[in-house]
Design a protein around this motif. Structure first.
Motif, PDB file in Angstrom:
ATOM      1  N   PHE A 199       0.818  -1.296   0.018  1.00 53.59           N
ATOM      2  CA  PHE A 199       0.204  -0.016  -0.014  1.00 53.59           C
ATOM      3  C   PHE A 199       0.719   1.355   0.064  1.00 53.59           C
ATOM      4  O   PHE A 199       1.852   1.441   0.952  1.00 53.59           O
ATOM      5  N   ILE A 200       0.732   1.956  -0.972  1.00 55.16           N
ATOM      6  CA  ILE A 200       1.188   3.590  -1.034  1.00 55.16           C
ATOM      7  C   ILE A 200       0.079   4.584  -0.865  1.00 55.16           C
ATOM      8  O   ILE A 200      -0.636   4.799  -1.518  1.00 55.16           O
ATOM      9  N   ILE A 201       0.289   5.440   0.490  1.00 55.37           N
ATOM     10  CA  ILE A 201      -0.531   6.213   0.613  1.00 55.37           C
ATOM     11  C   ILE A 201       0.250   7.706   0.766  1.00 55.37           C
ATOM     12  O   ILE A 201       1.152   8.055   1.415  1.00 55.37           O
ATOM     13  N   ALA A 202      -0.228   8.480  -0.122  1.00 51.28           N
ATOM     14  CA  ALA A 202       0.741   9.596  -0.366  1.00 51.28           C
ATOM     15  C   ALA A 202       0.009  10.747   0.763  1.00 51.28           C
ATOM     16  O   ALA A 202      -0.940  10.602   1.288  1.00 51.28           O
ATOM     17  N   ASP A 203       0.614  11.897   0.743  1.00 56.68           N
ATOM     18  CA  ASP A 203       0.372  13.159   1.362  1.00 56.68           C
ATOM     19  C   ASP A 203      -0.666  13.779   0.763  1.00 56.68           C
ATOM     20  O   ASP A 203      -1.161  13.265  -0.402  1.00 56.68           O
ATOM     21  N   GLU A 204      -1.182  14.941   0.964  1.00 58.67           N
ATOM     22  CA  GLU A 204      -2.272  15.675   0.361  1.00 58.67           C
ATOM     23  C   GLU A 204      -2.145  16.239  -0.979  1.00 58.67           C
ATOM     24  O   GLU A 204      -3.008  16.782  -1.435  1.00 58.67           O
ATOM     25  N   ALA A 205      -0.885  16.087  -1.466  1.00 57.48           N
ATOM     26  CA  ALA A 205      -0.518  16.409  -2.739  1.00 57.48           C
ATOM     27  C   ALA A 205      -1.372  15.607  -3.934  1.00 57.48           C
ATOM     28  O   ALA A 205      -1.494  15.898  -4.866  1.00 57.48           O
ATOM     29  N   VAL A 206      -1.746  14.329  -3.296  1.00 56.56           N
ATOM     30  CA  VAL A 206      -2.618  13.368  -4.116  1.00 56.56           C
ATOM     31  C   VAL A 206      -3.890  13.345  -3.723  1.00 56.56           C
ATOM     32  O   VAL A 206      -4.021  13.123  -2.690  1.00 56.56           O
ATOM     33  N   PRO A 207      -4.986  13.841  -4.286  1.00 57.31           N
ATOM     34  CA  PRO A 207      -6.212  13.859  -3.830  1.00 57.31           C
ATOM     35  C   PRO A 207      -6.569  12.465  -3.396  1.00 57.31           C
ATOM     36  O   PRO A 207      -6.592  11.495  -4.233  1.00 57.31           O
ATOM     37  N   GLY A 208      -7.301  12.217  -2.499  1.00 58.81           N
ATOM     38  CA  GLY A 208      -7.638  10.939  -2.035  1.00 58.81           C
ATOM     39  C   GLY A 208      -6.563  10.249  -1.462  1.00 58.81           C
ATOM     40  O   GLY A 208      -6.747   9.194  -0.748  1.00 58.81           O
ATOM     41  N   ARG A 209      -5.246  10.520  -1.408  1.00 57.03           N
ATOM     42  CA  ARG A 209      -4.238  10.068  -0.937  1.00 57.03           C
ATOM     43  C   ARG A 209      -3.606   8.658  -1.344  1.00 57.03           C
ATOM     44  O   ARG A 209      -2.550   8.352  -0.725  1.00 57.03           O
ATOM     45  N   VAL A 210      -4.649   7.780  -1.626  1.00 57.66           N
ATOM     46  CA  VAL A 210      -4.112   6.479  -2.275  1.00 57.66           C
ATOM     47  C   VAL A 210      -3.321   6.660  -3.472  1.00 57.66           C
ATOM     48  O   VAL A 210      -3.793   6.793  -4.643  1.00 57.66           O
ATOM     49  N   MET A 211      -2.130   6.325  -3.479  1.00 55.19           N
ATOM     50  CA  MET A 211      -1.238   6.544  -4.625  1.00 55.19           C
ATOM     51  C   MET A 211      -1.407   4.998  -5.478  1.00 55.19           C
ATOM     52  O   MET A 211      -1.386   4.999  -6.597  1.00 55.19           O
ATOM     53  N   SER A 212      -1.085   3.956  -4.814  1.00 54.21           N
ATOM     54  CA  SER A 212      -1.292   2.659  -5.309  1.00 54.21           C
ATOM     55  C   SER A 212      -1.711   1.463  -4.326  1.00 54.21           C
ATOM     56  O   SER A 212      -1.401   1.782  -2.991  1.00 54.21           O
ATOM     57  N   ILE A 213      -1.980   0.496  -4.809  1.00 57.84           N
ATOM     58  CA  ILE A 213      -2.242  -0.750  -4.075  1.00 57.84           C
ATOM     59  C   ILE A 213      -2.009  -1.867  -4.794  1.00 57.84           C
ATOM     60  O   ILE A 213      -2.350  -1.911  -5.890  1.00 57.84           O
ATOM     61  N   HIS A 214      -1.191  -2.675  -4.402  1.00 54.87           N
ATOM     62  CA  HIS A 214      -0.400  -3.881  -5.522  1.00 54.87           C
ATOM     63  C   HIS A 214      -0.205  -5.220  -4.622  1.00 54.87           C
ATOM     64  O   HIS A 214       0.087  -5.133  -3.435  1.00 54.87           O
ATOM     65  N   THR A 215      -0.804  -6.238  -5.276  1.00 55.70           N
ATOM     66  CA  THR A 215      -0.524  -7.423  -4.783  1.00 55.70           C
ATOM     67  C   THR A 215       0.418  -8.289  -5.653  1.00 55.70           C
ATOM     68  O   THR A 215       0.161  -7.953  -6.972  1.00 55.70           O
ATOM     69  N   GLU A 216       1.083  -9.308  -5.220  1.00 56.35           N
ATOM     70  CA  GLU A 216       1.993 -10.209  -6.097  1.00 56.35           C
ATOM     71  C   GLU A 216       1.982 -11.458  -5.517  1.00 56.35           C
ATOM     72  O   GLU A 216       2.108 -11.782  -4.341  1.00 56.35           O
ATOM     73  N   VAL A 217       1.681 -12.399  -6.562  1.00 52.87           N
ATOM     74  CA  VAL A 217       1.608 -13.773  -6.194  1.00 52.87           C
ATOM     75  C   VAL A 217       2.847 -14.310  -6.766  1.00 52.87           C
ATOM     76  O   VAL A 217       3.181 -14.277  -7.877  1.00 52.87           O
ATOM     77  N   PRO A 218       3.954 -14.777  -6.008  1.00 54.68           N
ATOM     78  CA  PRO A 218       5.307 -15.220  -6.501  1.00 54.68           C
ATOM     79  C   PRO A 218       5.132 -16.431  -7.154  1.00 54.68           C
ATOM     80  O   PRO A 218       4.291 -17.166  -7.231  1.00 54.68           O
ATOM     81  N   GLY A 219       6.273 -16.438  -8.246  1.00 54.23           N
ATOM     82  CA  GLY A 219       6.300 -17.536  -9.210  1.00 54.23           C
ATOM     83  C   GLY A 219       6.910 -18.655  -8.302  1.00 54.23           C
ATOM     84  O   GLY A 219       7.166 -18.716  -7.175  1.00 54.23           O
ATOM     85  N   ALA A 220       7.523 -19.844  -8.986  1.00 52.68           N
ATOM     86  CA  ALA A 220       8.052 -20.861  -8.184  1.00 52.68           C
ATOM     87  C   ALA A 220       9.162 -20.376  -7.483  1.00 52.68           C
ATOM     88  O   ALA A 220      10.050 -19.607  -7.716  1.00 52.68           O
ATOM     89  N   ASN A 221       9.249 -21.239  -6.286  1.00 52.70           N
ATOM     90  CA  ASN A 221      10.526 -20.964  -5.365  1.00 52.70           C
ATOM     91  C   ASN A 221      10.474 -19.505  -4.974  1.00 52.70           C
ATOM     92  O   ASN A 221      11.697 -18.837  -4.484  1.00 52.70           O
TER      93      ASN A 221
END
Length: 265
Positions: A199-221
């Protein structure tokens, strides 16, 4: 008719997004709806900093009424590859009335954030993620909710970062969790044990403050350089002073602001 959220969850006939999702994080999943929220707020001071940042922070502060916040949604399968745009229409200033409207390619998506000051796009993403996990693994929605909630309640580090927004540096905070590590039931969904949420939550410079949410399922190993699946919601911009919804019969039609629309990134 309100339509359900898109992607895999829609194929599974998932339930409408509900206030119970937020309750699952900040309460103990024992009471439904507003009653559970009322109970959980009495212990609000006991919430971990990560929970407070994601759910109890007034992300919409400073966002004017009739502002649309746009997010790119990208899912790199399996089971499918999806590119979508998620729009959050803020109808009351700072979303003070918890009445923001969310749409994706399926149409209107019901998200009730009553009593929560956070950006409802966080609830949108997480509910979609949980519905997807439920379908892909055959597990129970509440189980996955609880694992994510416990991972946030465990006090993961909140790391200061600097992001580039329109060529300008913006201060932000990053939270990373892996809810299914050391899960006693992990053998039932071994492929997803290493799944990572950022989760990347920005300061007030970004309206709504949510910059990004990212999920990753790793590959083998446990290979995150070659993930099996990635899912990302990222802020792309805002449109200000949009035309309000049509007036009710007998009322004058709304007047379009001379500023509308205006994009900012």
């Amino acid at each position: 008719m309100t339509r359900r959220t898109g992607c895999v969850a829609r194929a599974a006939g998932c339930r409408p997004l509900a206030f119970a999702w937020a309750v699952a994080f900040v309460a103990a999943l024992v009471l439904p709806g507003s009653a559970a929220w009322a109970a959980s707020t009495t212990a609000g001071s006991d919430l971990a900093p990560a929970e407070k940042l994601l759910f109890m922070t007034t992300h919409m502060s400073g966002v004017e009424a009739q502002t649309e916040l746009d997010y790119a949604f990208n899912l790199s399968g399996p089971p499918a590859k999806i590119n979508d745009t998620v729009r959050v229409l803020v109808t009351s200033a700072a979303n003070a009335k918890s009445d923001a409207h969310i749409t994706d390619r399926s149409g209107n998506v019901e998200v009730s954030g009553e009593g929560l000051p956070c950006n409802p796009v966080i609830l949108y993403f997480l509910e979609h993620d949980i519905a997807e996990m439920e379908q892909l693994t055959g597990g129970q929605r509440r189980y996955f909710q609880r694992r994510v909630r416990l991972a946030l309640a465990a006090g993961p580090p909140i790391t200061p970062v600097v992001m580039d927004v329109g060529g300008k540096p913006v201060k932000a905070q990053k939270i990373v969790i892996q809810p299914y590590l050391d899960d006693p039931n992990a053998a039932r969904f071994a492929q997803y044990v290493g799944k990572r949420y950022t989760f990347i939550i920005a300061d007030e410079a970004v309206p709504g403050r949510v910059m990004s949410i990212h999920t990753e399922v790793p590959g083998a190993n446990n290979d995150f350089a070659h993930p099996l699946q990635t899912e990302t919601l990222s802020f792309t911009g805002a449109l200000h002073s949009l035309v309000p919804p049509p007036a009710k019969p007998g009322q004058p039609a709304p007047v379009k602001s001379p500023q509308a629309p205006r994009a900012s990134r």
